[in-house]
Design a protein around this motif. Sequence first.
Motif, PDB file in Angstrom:
ATOM      1  N   LEU A 223      -4.570   7.142   0.102  1.00 28.20           N
ATOM      2  CA  LEU A 223      -3.959   6.056  -0.654  1.00 28.20           C
ATOM      3  C   LEU A 223      -3.543   6.537  -2.034  1.00 28.20           C
ATOM      4  O   LEU A 223      -4.281   7.251  -2.708  1.00 28.20           O
ATOM      5  CB  LEU A 223      -4.943   4.894  -0.796  1.00 28.20           C
ATOM      6  CG  LEU A 223      -5.413   4.244   0.498  1.00 28.20           C
ATOM      7  CD1 LEU A 223      -6.511   3.249   0.210  1.00 28.20           C
ATOM      8  CD2 LEU A 223      -4.248   3.587   1.205  1.00 28.20           C
ATOM      9  N   ALA A 224      -2.353   6.105  -2.457  1.00 31.34           N
ATOM     10  CA  ALA A 224      -1.878   6.418  -3.803  1.00 31.34           C
ATOM     11  C   ALA A 224      -2.015   5.206  -4.715  1.00 31.34           C
ATOM     12  O   ALA A 224      -2.456   5.327  -5.861  1.00 31.34           O
ATOM     13  CB  ALA A 224      -0.425   6.896  -3.762  1.00 31.34           C
ATOM     14  N   SER A 225      -1.646   4.017  -4.206  1.00 29.72           N
ATOM     15  CA  SER A 225      -1.787   2.795  -4.998  1.00 29.72           C
ATOM     16  C   SER A 225      -1.767   1.584  -4.074  1.00 29.72           C
ATOM     17  O   SER A 225      -1.270   1.648  -2.950  1.00 29.72           O
ATOM     18  CB  SER A 225      -0.676   2.676  -6.042  1.00 29.72           C
ATOM     19  OG  SER A 225       0.565   2.471  -5.401  1.00 29.72           O
ATOM     20  N   VAL A 226      -2.299   0.475  -4.591  1.00 30.75           N
ATOM     21  CA  VAL A 226      -2.306  -0.789  -3.860  1.00 30.75           C
ATOM     22  C   VAL A 226      -1.954  -1.890  -4.856  1.00 30.75           C
ATOM     23  O   VAL A 226      -2.607  -2.027  -5.891  1.00 30.75           O
ATOM     24  CB  VAL A 226      -3.686  -1.086  -3.223  1.00 30.75           C
ATOM     25  CG1 VAL A 226      -3.678  -2.437  -2.535  1.00 30.75           C
ATOM     26  CG2 VAL A 226      -4.081   0.016  -2.261  1.00 30.75           C
ATOM     27  N   ARG A 227      -0.894  -2.643  -4.557  1.00 35.59           N
ATOM     28  CA  ARG A 227      -0.508  -3.801  -5.376  1.00 35.59           C
ATOM     29  C   ARG A 227      -0.742  -5.052  -4.538  1.00 35.59           C
ATOM     30  O   ARG A 227      -0.342  -5.106  -3.379  1.00 35.59           O
ATOM     31  CB  ARG A 227       0.961  -3.732  -5.790  1.00 35.59           C
ATOM     32  CG  ARG A 227       1.221  -2.603  -6.756  1.00 35.59           C
ATOM     33  CD  ARG A 227       2.587  -2.616  -7.378  1.00 35.59           C
ATOM     34  NE  ARG A 227       3.639  -3.198  -6.555  1.00 35.59           N
ATOM     35  CZ  ARG A 227       4.814  -3.566  -7.031  1.00 35.59           C
ATOM     36  NH1 ARG A 227       5.082  -3.421  -8.303  1.00 35.59           N
ATOM     37  NH2 ARG A 227       5.740  -4.068  -6.230  1.00 35.59           N
TER      38      ARG A 227
ATOM     39  N   ILE B 271       0.858  -1.185   0.000  1.00 33.04           N
ATOM     40  CA  ILE B 271       0.000   0.000   0.000  1.00 33.04           C
ATOM     41  C   ILE B 271       0.894   1.234   0.000  1.00 33.04           C
ATOM     42  O   ILE B 271       1.673   1.448   0.931  1.00 33.04           O
ATOM     43  CB  ILE B 271      -0.920   0.003   1.233  1.00 33.04           C
ATOM     44  CG1 ILE B 271      -1.783  -1.259   1.235  1.00 33.04           C
ATOM     45  CG2 ILE B 271      -1.772   1.255   1.277  1.00 33.04           C
ATOM     46  CD1 ILE B 271      -2.504  -1.522   2.531  1.00 33.04           C
ATOM     47  N   THR B 272       0.787   2.026  -1.037  1.00 31.12           N
ATOM     48  CA  THR B 272       1.531   3.276  -1.132  1.00 31.12           C
ATOM     49  C   THR B 272       0.573   4.412  -0.807  1.00 31.12           C
ATOM     50  O   THR B 272      -0.521   4.491  -1.368  1.00 31.12           O
ATOM     51  CB  THR B 272       2.109   3.469  -2.545  1.00 31.12           C
ATOM     52  OG1 THR B 272       2.878   2.306  -2.881  1.00 31.12           O
ATOM     53  CG2 THR B 272       2.992   4.692  -2.620  1.00 31.12           C
ATOM     54  N   TYR B 273       0.984   5.262   0.130  1.00 29.92           N
ATOM     55  CA  TYR B 273       0.111   6.363   0.538  1.00 29.92           C
ATOM     56  C   TYR B 273       0.920   7.646   0.707  1.00 29.92           C
ATOM     57  O   TYR B 273       2.139   7.621   0.826  1.00 29.92           O
ATOM     58  CB  TYR B 273      -0.621   6.021   1.841  1.00 29.92           C
ATOM     59  CG  TYR B 273       0.284   5.817   3.041  1.00 29.92           C
ATOM     60  CD1 TYR B 273       0.515   6.858   3.938  1.00 29.92           C
ATOM     61  CD2 TYR B 273       0.902   4.604   3.282  1.00 29.92           C
ATOM     62  CE1 TYR B 273       1.341   6.682   5.036  1.00 29.92           C
ATOM     63  CE2 TYR B 273       1.714   4.412   4.368  1.00 29.92           C
ATOM     64  CZ  TYR B 273       1.935   5.456   5.246  1.00 29.92           C
ATOM     65  OH  TYR B 273       2.753   5.278   6.325  1.00 29.92           O
TER      66      TYR B 273
END
Length: 89
Positions: free
Chosen positions: A63-67, A20-22
């Motif tokens: 949140l910026a992205s979730v992989r 999780i990129t935030y």
Amino acid sequence: MADKDFTHQLNGWRLTTAEITYQMPDYRNLLQIYIWQDYDKAPQFPRLIKFLDFWSRNLDGPLASVRVAHAGLVGPAELRHVGAEWRLH
């Protein structure tokens, strides 16, 4: 009595990892990474969705992205021929 995680694996749940990129709450230009890991069921991922909903409602860092990656732990062993042999002694 079987372990709860083992029972989940037999019912189709797999170990799931989410990167999780935030954005930092005070410094929006900085990104931070959080690793979340739990047993979840693909492709719905109910536990991950519940966690991300909690994050969006209660935490300040957007949140910026979730992989997402998931793999099964219960399965047949994989054996491969290496093609070489080394001996010690």
